[in-house]
Scaffold this active site. Structure first.
Site, PDB file in Angstrom:
ATOM      1  N   HIS A 240       0.851  -1.187   0.000  1.00  0.00           N
ATOM      2  CA  HIS A 240       0.000   0.000   0.000  1.00  0.00           C
ATOM      3  C   HIS A 240       0.883   1.232   0.000  1.00  0.00           C
ATOM      4  CE1 HIS A 240      -3.170   2.806   1.130  1.00  0.00           C
ATOM      5  NE2 HIS A 240      -4.003   1.876   0.697  1.00  0.00           N
TER       6      HIS A 240
ATOM      7  N   ASP B 157      -7.981  -5.529   0.287  1.00  0.00           N
ATOM      8  CA  ASP B 157      -8.451  -6.386  -0.807  1.00  0.00           C
ATOM      9  C   ASP B 157      -8.057  -7.845  -0.630  1.00  0.00           C
ATOM     10  OD1 ASP B 157      -9.715  -4.351  -2.254  1.00  0.00           O
ATOM     11  OD2 ASP B 157      -7.776  -3.630  -2.933  1.00  0.00           O
TER      12      ASP B 157
END
Ligand code: ACO
Length: 428
Positions: free
Chosen positions: A317, A374
């Site tokens: 991320h 996710d």
């Protein structure tokens, strides 16, 4: 924004010094106010991917990527995900405070009434080919929705901002469900005013005409409360995430003065990509491709190979250099729902092995690559009988409130300007 200190930059070519104010936020890194940099120096700052750029000031969402902390309007995501509903979270984002019981009741009622689509919009779905990805249809239908509500181009007061926001939040699940049902060629299910936001969406996705549920071996397969709660939590976890790629697109479109729903449609397009919201669909595809725990090591080796562009989907991320707090919540939800929702044990086993190796492997540890939101949504959504091509539309449903709240904040900010970056020209 009251600057207290300054940053001095020296141009070593001629020794000229320039001073820029340092501005502190309430939390998080301070910023250097560089707005006069080009005027002062004749140079641009160069920051592809905006890794060091704050594009706006905001009071909506705070992330501490080092600690793995996320708050909406100051409230920790853990509190919202475990003690409040998605609709309460929407109300909080839009109104800066959680609703009273009466405010929540009125908000819920208004969204139920606004969930229906203009009959004219139904024809649009027929223009799409069979098997069209629901994200393509969804983005186009939201653009088309703008043409039904011209008045939202010139918003004058608070009640008009809220009406515009409530309308899009209420209609997105209906458009998403219609997009999915069109992709299968099955009849649309109209919203049911007696059902809650999340149960209504599951019904529009799964039901047979007349609102009847699928007839399983044990009779009608009703939607279970545990399913509604799981999906509601997933919506809450997706509700906002400060200046991510799709929100930046929404603000960019807002800056040109386009219709708010067109800005949302652009956000949907940006979210679709695999590096962003499209990753949830890719995670399950990748777990299926890996196929068995015995193959995990080989795929981890591929992810680490600099000559192979294979990436572990659901890992890494830009902001979190620690566990994504949303992923932590989903991991415990996954453990909690394992039995109740009969989660796919083969996929869980493969995902568990990937997680275990990656969290201890020098390649992932040194690059701070942790599982992101996710990585966990796919397994839960699969157990909720949500098809894979609907994973990213689910993200859209949750995120619409964040996009529209950011759109409103942009419009109300007197410092807002058209988004118009410059470039380092290297051509002929
Ligand atoms: N698998 C293997 N290696 C990775 C991964 C991954 N998933 N993610 C990053 N890396 C490596 C890169 O190769 C790079 O290594 P290097 O320093 O040796 O060159 C290093 O980690 C830094 O990666 P960047 O791509 O520079 O990081 P950036 O912040 O630009 O990208 C992103 C973040 C796009 C999320 C990236 O981690 C990624 O592609 N992840 C997989 C897709 C994904 O899960 N996306 C969902 C993100 S969450 C969301 O949007 C809702």
């Amino acid at each position: 924004m009251q600057p207290k200190q300054t940053l001095t930059l020296t141009d070593n070519r001629n020794g000229t010094c320039y001073e820029y104010p340092i501005v502190d936020g309430t939390r998080g890194p301070s910023v250097v106010d560089m707005r006069t940099f080009f005027k002062d120096t004749g140079m641009f700052s160069y920051d592809p991917g905006y890794t060091s750029t704050a594009s706006c000031s905001s009071k909506i969402t705070f992330i501490d990527g080092e600690k793995g902390e996320l708050r909406y309007r100051g409230i920790p995501i853990e509190t919202l995900a475990t003690k409040h509903s998605y609709l309460e979270t929407c109300y909080l984002l839009l109104n800066e405070q959680l609703p009273s019981i009466e405010e929540l009741h009125n908000f819920d009622l208004e969204l139920r009434h606004r969930a229906f689509l203009h009959e004219g919009l139904r024809n649009l779905f027929n223009a799409f080919p069979d098997n069209a990805h629901p994200m393509a249809t969804l983005s186009a239908a939201v653009t088309a929705l703008a043409s039904f509500y011209d008045d939202h181009l010139e918003i004058c007061d608070e009640s008009e901002y809220l009406e515009m926001a409530h309308r899009i939040i209420a209609k997105i699940p209906t458009i998403a469900a219609f997009s999915y049902r069109h992709s299968l060629g099955i009849p649309f299910i109209q919203p049911d005013i007696d059902l809650s936001f999340t149960k209504n969406f599951l019904t529009m996705l799964r039901a047979y005409p007349g609102g009847k549920m699928h007839l399983g071996r044990l009779g009608h397969e009703e939607i279970k409360e545990v399913e509604v709660r799981a999906l509601d939590t997933i919506f809450t976890l997706h509700a906002d995430h400060e200046q991510n790629a799709s929100t930046t697109v929404v603000r960019g479109v807002a800056s040109t003065g386009a219709h708010p729903y067109v800005a949302i449609a652009s956000g949907i397009a940006a979210l679709w990509g695999r590096a962003h919201g499209g990753a949830n669909e890719s995670v399950i595809a990748q777990l299926e491709m890996i196929g068995s725990v015995d193959n995990v090591d080989a795929f981890i080796a591929r992810a680490k190979d600099p000559d192979d562009d294979f990436r572990l989907m659901g890992f890494g991320h830009r902001v979190y250099k620690n566990f994504d707090p949303r992923a932590k919540i989903l991991k415990s939800l996954q453990d909690e729902l394992k039995e109740a929702l009969n989660l796919d044990s083969r996929l869980l086993e493969i995902a568990g092995k990937i997680e275990e190796i990656a969290l201890n492997d020098e390649y992932f540890v040194s690059r701070h690559l942790y599982p992101n939101i996710d990585f966990y949504t796919g397994i839960i959504l699969t157990a909720l009988k949500i098809p894979r091509n609907m994973f990213t539309p689910i993200f859209v449903i949750g995120r619409t409130v964040g996009w529209i709240t950011q759109w409103i904040e942009f419009k109300k900010d007197p410092q807002s300007k058209i988004a118009r970056p410059r470039q380092l020209y290297l051509g002929e």
